[in-house]
Design an enzyme around this catalytic site. Sequence first.
Site, PDB file in Angstrom:
ATOM      1  N   ASP A 176      10.085  -3.429  -0.185  1.00 31.38           N
ATOM      2  CA  ASP A 176       9.575  -4.268  -1.275  1.00 31.38           C
ATOM      3  C   ASP A 176      10.628  -4.302  -2.393  1.00 31.38           C
ATOM      4  O   ASP A 176      10.851  -3.320  -3.096  1.00 31.38           O
ATOM      5  CB  ASP A 176       8.254  -3.706  -1.802  1.00 31.38           C
TER       6      ASP A 176
ATOM      7  N   THR B 291      -3.537 -11.912   2.023  1.00 30.95           N
ATOM      8  CA  THR B 291      -3.444 -13.270   2.584  1.00 30.95           C
ATOM      9  C   THR B 291      -1.988 -13.758   2.657  1.00 30.95           C
ATOM     10  O   THR B 291      -1.705 -14.736   3.342  1.00 30.95           O
ATOM     11  CB  THR B 291      -4.227 -14.262   1.707  1.00 30.95           C
TER      12      THR B 291
ATOM     13  N   ASP C 146       9.472  -3.424  -6.009  1.00 31.32           N
ATOM     14  CA  ASP C 146       9.193  -1.992  -6.178  1.00 31.32           C
ATOM     15  C   ASP C 146      10.487  -1.184  -6.200  1.00 31.32           C
ATOM     16  O   ASP C 146      10.630  -0.240  -6.982  1.00 31.32           O
ATOM     17  CB  ASP C 146       8.290  -1.483  -5.042  1.00 31.32           C
TER      18      ASP C 146
ATOM     19  N   ARG D 205       2.689 -12.467  -4.526  1.00 31.14           N
ATOM     20  CA  ARG D 205       2.157 -12.766  -3.203  1.00 31.14           C
ATOM     21  C   ARG D 205       0.944 -11.876  -2.974  1.00 31.14           C
ATOM     22  O   ARG D 205       1.044 -10.650  -3.115  1.00 31.14           O
ATOM     23  CB  ARG D 205       3.275 -12.428  -2.204  1.00 31.14           C
TER      24      ARG D 205
END
Length: 209
Positions: A200, A108, A203, A104
């Site tokens: 995340d 944006t 991560d 992703r």
Amino acid sequence: MGKFTVLNHPLIQHKLTIIRDKSTGTKVFREVANEIAELMVYEITRDLPLTDVEIETPMGKTVQKQLAGKKLAVVPILRAGLGMVDGVLELIPAAKVGHIGMYRDEKTLEPHEYFVKMPPDIDQRILFIVDPMLATGGSANMAIEALKARGAKSMRLVVLVAAPEGVKAVQDAHPDVDIYAAALDEKLTETGYITPGLGDAGDRLFGTK
Ligand SMILES: O=P(O)(O)OC[C@H]1O[C@H](OP(=O)(O)OP(=O)(O)O)[C@H](O)[C@@H]1O
Ligand SMILES: O=c1cc[nH]c(=O)[nH]1
Ligand SMILES: [Mg+2]
């Protein structure tokens, strides 16, 4: 419209709290994410059809049940979806594994596909698409489109944490795909993260930033 189901078994809720906690490190995060995926698959496969089969036990012939019809495959959305595959395979060790790579764009929030490798007969299989996070729904929708373009006909989307925005986006775009989540969270932040979420997922699974 596709069904949206929150699998809020107490064990799932307990384990989800562990991985939401920011003090949980990579090792435990990986282990517990897979444990949740395993528990979710147990629930999601309740409706698989069975057929009669005649076998012989040491005592003699008998008619018993076995899984009927379509075979299964698990499809992680890379990278973070990899963190759920082992849990699924614990319960369905014979499942094939297809991979679809998506990232992703951080600004944006648009998804980009970078890798697809599927078993040849995905049109014959029930696909469990796995990804810990359903945020805007852009990645899941693009993955489902890519799978449909390759012949997939039966798909279920399995996520750990869903945002209402993502659920709606997938239901609108793919009403034939049922969605299963361990939790439905409040909303997306301005930067596209699920809150309260777990941060995340990629991560946290792989120790990157
Ligand atoms: O619903 P969306 O708004 O599309 O966001 C969700 C996606 O974002 C994360 O992946 P990411 O792009 O961070 O890639 P990664 O798995 O490699 O970390 C997550 O694992 C989903 O695939
Ligand atoms: O909260 C979020 C949203 C997208 N992707 C993640 O890994 N976490
Ligand atoms: Mg990520």
